[in-house]
Motif scaffolding. Structure first.
Motif, PDB file in Angstrom:
ATOM      1  N   CYS A  19       0.842  -1.182   0.000  1.00 44.43           N
ATOM      2  CA  CYS A  19       0.000   0.000   0.000  1.00 44.43           C
ATOM      3  C   CYS A  19       0.891   1.250   0.000  1.00 44.43           C
ATOM      4  O   CYS A  19       1.820   1.356   0.797  1.00 44.43           O
ATOM      5  N   CYS A  24      -0.242   3.382   6.339  1.00 43.74           N
ATOM      6  CA  CYS A  24      -0.716   1.995   6.220  1.00 43.74           C
ATOM      7  C   CYS A  24       0.448   1.082   5.861  1.00 43.74           C
ATOM      8  O   CYS A  24       0.867   0.258   6.653  1.00 43.74           O
ATOM      9  N   CYS A  44      -6.695  -1.761  -1.089  1.00 45.18           N
ATOM     10  CA  CYS A  44      -6.027  -2.191   0.138  1.00 45.18           C
ATOM     11  C   CYS A  44      -7.074  -2.694   1.135  1.00 45.18           C
ATOM     12  O   CYS A  44      -8.061  -2.017   1.396  1.00 45.18           O
ATOM     13  N   CYS A  47      -6.679  -0.107   4.634  1.00 49.29           N
ATOM     14  CA  CYS A  47      -7.117   1.286   4.671  1.00 49.29           C
ATOM     15  C   CYS A  47      -8.148   1.585   3.584  1.00 49.29           C
ATOM     16  O   CYS A  47      -8.668   2.686   3.496  1.00 49.29           O
TER      17      CYS A  47
HETATM   18 ZN    ZN Z   1      -3.493   0.568   2.895  1.00 52.69          ZN
END
Ligand code: ZN
Length: 86
Positions: A19, A24, A44, A47
């Motif tokens: 990511c 994150c 992702c 997040c």
């Molecule tokens: Zn993420």
């Protein structure tokens, strides 16, 4: 050195998509087939940011072949320290 081990089959190489969000930075997925994921839109799981997969999101990861793992177990611990991070 690691790439040499990939050549002789001791290690497998696979690709990790991370990511791009700095907070994150999770590993979204891992694949052996880079061309399958390149340019695809994925999300992702952590997040929920959408991501169009590009080179800068892809990192090579080395996976130890099972036979090679056995071999390492039988080697002295000192000699396998370089693989500790894996
Ligand atoms: Zn993420």
């Amino acid at each position: 050195y690691l790439l040499k081990l990939v050549d002789d089959g001791s290690l497998n190489i696979l690709w990790e998509i991370r990511c791009p969000d700095f907070d994150c930075n999770s590993v979204i997925l891992r694949t052996h087939n880079l061309s399958e994921i390149m340019g695809k839109e994925i999300e992702c799981d952590y997040c929920e940011n959408g991501l169009l997969v590009r080179r800068q999101h892809v990192f090579p990861v080395f996976e130890i072949n099972d036979d090679f793992r056995e071999f390492l177990k039988q080697s002295k611990k000192k000699q396998v320290n370089y693989l500790h991070a894996l």
